[in-house]
Structure formats: structure tokens, C-alpha cells
Scaffold this motif. Structure first.
Motif, PDB file in Angstrom:
ATOM      1  N   ALA A 157       0.702   9.046  -0.152  1.00 44.50           N
ATOM      2  CA  ALA A 157       1.933   8.268  -0.107  1.00 44.50           C
ATOM      3  C   ALA A 157       1.900   7.247   1.037  1.00 44.50           C
ATOM      4  O   ALA A 157       2.238   6.068   0.843  1.00 44.50           O
ATOM      5  CB  ALA A 157       3.131   9.197   0.052  1.00 44.50           C
TER       6      ALA A 157
ATOM      7  N   VAL B 178       4.304  10.935  -3.981  1.00 39.58           N
ATOM      8  CA  VAL B 178       3.417   9.911  -4.546  1.00 39.58           C
ATOM      9  C   VAL B 178       4.231   8.827  -5.251  1.00 39.58           C
ATOM     10  O   VAL B 178       3.918   7.629  -5.137  1.00 39.58           O
ATOM     11  CB  VAL B 178       2.404  10.566  -5.503  1.00 39.58           C
TER      12      VAL B 178
ATOM     13  N   GLY C 181       5.575   6.524  -2.644  1.00 41.41           N
ATOM     14  CA  GLY C 181       4.543   5.638  -2.114  1.00 41.41           C
ATOM     15  C   GLY C 181       4.230   4.484  -3.056  1.00 41.41           C
ATOM     16  O   GLY C 181       4.121   3.322  -2.632  1.00 41.41           O
TER      17      GLY C 181
END
Length: 282
Positions: A110, A212, A215
Motif C-alpha cells: 500500500a 491494497v 494504496g
């Protein structure tokens, strides 16, 4: 804490066994009937510890009071029995597994994605490709634009959610629950622990997928903000403010947009309420 109870999986009556039997006299056709035992249509559930001797005595008394004969082969009633432990089996009703945090790999991924978005924003600013800052009439309108921007980013990333971490965790949880349900009364504490562990791994997968996703959304929003001139701090401060470079402002905007629509909705509501309050104040 991933807590799983047996009754949540198998139902509230998973320890109860119910049986029904039709009772027919086995006497020969020419043998006289000596009595009849009346069986209620709906018998009360079996209570652990109750004396079976009293039940037999009541049946004998009913037979003596009603000595009428019954034709051969006729059913005299239906016996219903319900049995099962009234109290939970010690150690077999619940299992808990400590919560699992997001994986270190997802955390590192991330922040690497956020850094990649920052590098892209800096490259656009360094090579003079970034757009001029957009200045909207008021902060409420700007946050509404950010809200629409965040919604668009979420919809773009939604088809790729199947490729993010934790995609197999739900299937493993359903398999553990099915295994527990198939064993039913033969299920042990280890089976409950497996369900609790699978539930804990599902929560871990959600946390990793959320990191994730944040990110990726932040990286995409940072580059798009720098390319389109949508800078949060410069728009709020005004045209004359130049406290930080616009490429850093793009990173800040990308983080806000990447956090999702709910935080933006809360900020917009708060700004709108403050604006209405200031307008109502004489």
C-alpha cells in the motif's frame, strides 16, 4: 476476536433429538384388550432427571379407568419423545481465535503504491505537464467535486477487487461451516476452532484487501489530481497561497480521495452545517 458458537452454525436446537413412533398392540386377534393408555397429541418435551416410574404409573391408572376393548391392529396412539442435553456440552459450544491483523506484505504494498503515485505527481510537475490549480467558488462545491472524484475511483477499481488479497478466505470459511454442519452431533471442539480460524482469516483478508485498495486508489487519484489541477489545499487557501508545491498538494488530495466517499461525505456535511449556521447568525 473471531468468536463462533455452535448454535449460530447448527441452530438453537442442534443438541435435541426428536423421535415419533406409532404404537400398535401386538396381541392376537382373539385376545381381549385389558386396557388403553391415552397418549396426548402434544407431549411436553422430555425433562432431564424426570422419573420414568411416575409416567408408567399414570399410564397404568389410565388403563384401569378405561377398560374398553380395542379392535385388533388398531393404533392406540402416537408416542413422542424428545431428548437432548438441556445444558451446553462443556467445551463444545463456542470457540474463539485471536484476531489476525493485515499482512505485512499488504501494508508495504500500500505504501509503495502511494509512493509511486507521488513520484508520478512529481514527474508531471517537474516536466511542466501538470495543469493549473482549479479554484471553485466555495469549499462545499470543491468537496462535492472530490466526492464525485472518489466515487469514480471506487467504481473504476471495483472490477479488479477479485484479484486483491483475501479472495479465498470466504470459500475456506464456508467449507469449514459445511464440514461442521455435516458432522452435526459428531462435531467436536476442533471443528468449531476451524470455523473460528477461518473467520479470523476472512477478517485478515478484508483488512489486507482494504490496505491494497487504499494504496491503488490513492496512487490513481494523486496522478489524476496532478494532471487535472485538482489541488485540495490550494483551492481552499486561495490563488495567492503558495505554501507547498502543487505536486505535494496532489498527494494530499489523492490520500483524501483514496480514503473513500464516507470521510468526504462527513466533511461535506460538516462544512455545509457550518455554512448554514453562519448564514443564520445575525
Amino acid at each position: 476476536m473471531a468468536l463462533v458458537r455452535r448454535t449460530n452454525v447448527l441452530g438453537p436446537h442442534s443438541n435435541r433429538v426428536v423421535a415419533a413412533a406409532s404404537v400398535t398392540p401386538a396381541a392376537p386377534a382373539d385376545a381381549p384388550a385389558i386396557g388403553r393408555a391415552h397418549v396426548p397429541a402434544q407431549s411436553a418435551p422430555f425433562q432431564p432427571g424426570a422419573s420414568t416410574r411416575s409416567a408408567s404409573a399414570e399410564a397404568t391408572a389410565d388403563a384401569a379407568a378405561d377398560p374398553g376393548a380395542a379392535p385388533a391392529g388398531e393404533e392406540v396412539g402416537v408416542a413422542i419423545a424428545a431428548a437432548g442435553p438441556a445444558e451446553p456440552t462443556p467445551g463444545g459450544e463456542a470457540a474463539a481465535v485471536p484476531p489476525q491483523p493485515a499482512s505485512v506484505l499488504s501494508l508495504v504494498s500500500a505504501f509503495l503504491l502511494v509512493a509511486a503515485g507521488g513520484v508520478g505527481s512529481w514527474a508531471l510537475w517537474h516536466y511542466k505537464i501538470n495543469a493549473q490549480a482549479i479554484h471553485l467558488p466555495d469549499a462545499t462545491t470543491f468537496f462535492a467535486v472530490l466526492f464525485a472524484f472518489a466515487t469514480a475511483i471506487e467504481r473504476i477499481l471495483e472490477p479488479f477487487a477479485r484479484f486483491l488479497p483475501g479472495k479465498h478466505a470466504r470459500g475456506e470459511l464456508e467449507a469449514a461451516v459445511a464440514n461442521l454442519a455435516n458432522k452435526y452431533h459428531d462435531a467436536t471442539l476442533d471443528d468449531l476452532i476451524q470455523v473460528a480460524h477461518a473467520k479470523s482469516m476472512l477478517e485478515k483478508g478484508r483488512a489486507s484487501r482494504g490496505l491494497v485498495s487504499w494504496g491503488i486508489a490513492t496512487a490513481v487519484a494523486t496522478v489524476a489530481s496532478s494532471a487535472g489541477g485538482l489541488y485540495l489545499l490550494h483551492s481552499i487557501a486561495g490563488e495567492s497561497w503558495d505554501g507547498i508545491p502543487v505536486w505535494i498538494d496532489a498527494i494530499v488530495t489523492g490520500i483524501v480521495v483514496g480514503s473513500g466517499t464516507k470521510p468526504l461525505h462527513d466533511v461535506i456535511s460538516k462544512v455545509q452545517k457550518n455554512k448554514e449556521k453562519s448564514e443564520d447568525t445575525p
